[in-house]
Design an enzyme around this catalytic site. Structure first.
Site: not given
Ligand code: NAD
Length: 267
Positions: A155, A159
């Protein structure tokens, strides 16, 4: 006839994608969207908010202004969604919940409300991700007993949690299928002299870099061959399009508690 939809939290990152997805959906009519009272987008054109040009529908701070909608799509916050459920229950409206992070007790509150209204709780509305869960179940049933199972996810740099909720759910689906307790068999990262891999374990590996929207792979590896099941999200529109599919499906559903597996006919 088109399904009349309102988007709750329409000025958020997901909200703007949801507006665009609703406007582009053939069977959905966007009738409104909510913003906070303190928002700088009060009484703002929804199309302009989404960057697709004016559509003549304005944002509102009051759910009572959105009574024309049959299905509400909520990507806000836990507190707001719990308030919205009460309102939807009182007004006999269907609700697609995209908001994530509810505690087990809060999920019970949502389940309770579904006695009086149709509700979908969908922490990941991507059609591909939900289909992947089914593929993992099929694969684990067929070869999970003798292969080494590892889960990889990547990600963007912003995040905050790891591994992702989707990666954990992948592990859960596989563990449930194989009758293993994920809490006991999960291995989150390896370093140093770890010894040989234990057969029952399900490993998790995480990458955080740049602007990666979301990538997940499950490995089922044996000597001589390896099966990989991968999902890659390249934009938030994937979640918005899945939410539209959920809203359309929910418009024809009875009162009850549903998830994306119901929407996709995978149960
Ligand atoms: P965000 O912070 O950009 O958007 C949330 C919006 O809700 C904000 O604009 C906020 O002002 C608004 N909001 C909060 N309370 C409100 C109220 N009372 N009235 C009106 N508007 C209100 O966040 P985001 O990235 O869009 O994510 C929102 C939620 O959706 C999070 O819980 C996130 O984890 C979840 N999410 C789910 C999926 C999925 O597939 N289900 C995908 C992405 C994000």
């Amino acid at each position: 006839m088109k399904v009349k939809v309102a988007i709750l939290g329409c000025s958020g990152r997901m909200g703007r994608n949801l507006i665009q997805a609703a406007v582009e959906h053939q069977s959905i009519k966007l009738v409104g969207g909510s913003v906070r009272e303190s928002s700088s987008f009060v009484n703002f054109d929804l199309g302009e908010l989404a960057g697709i040009g004016a559509i003549g529908q304005k944002t509102s701070t009051q759910l009572n202004d959105l009574l024309d909608a049959d299905v509400f799509i909520d990507f806000t916050s836990i507190e707001t969604t719990l308030e919205n459920i009460n309102w939807c229950q009182q007004h006999n409206k269907a609700l697609v919940i995209g908001t994530t992070g509810f505690s087990a007790e809060q999920v019970k509150v949502i389940e309770q409300a579904s006695n009086n209204m149709p509700v979908i709780l969908a922490p990941n509305t991507s059609v591909g991700v939900n289909l992947m869960f089914k593929l993992l179940e099929i694969t684990a049933k067929a070869i999970g007993d003798y292969t080494d199972i590892e889960i990889f996810e990547a990600h963007h740099r912003f995040k905050k949690d790891a591994p992702s909720g989707t990666a954990v759910k992948m592990g859960q689906v596989i563990a449930d299928t194989l009758g293993r307790d994920l809490n006991k068999v999960a291995v989150y990262g390896r370093e140093g002299i770890t010894g040989e891999r234990k057969k029952e374990t399900i490993g998790f590996a995480t990458v955080r870099a740049g602007d990666i929207v979301g990538e997940h792979t499950a490995f089922f590896a044996d000597i001589g061959e390896r099966l990989e099941i991968t999902h890659r999200a390249s934009s938030r529109m994937t979640f918005a399009l899945g939410a539209m599919r959920a809203a359309f499906w929910l418009s024809e559903a009875d009162n009850g508690y549903y998830d994306m597996q119901d929407v996709l006919g995978l149960k």
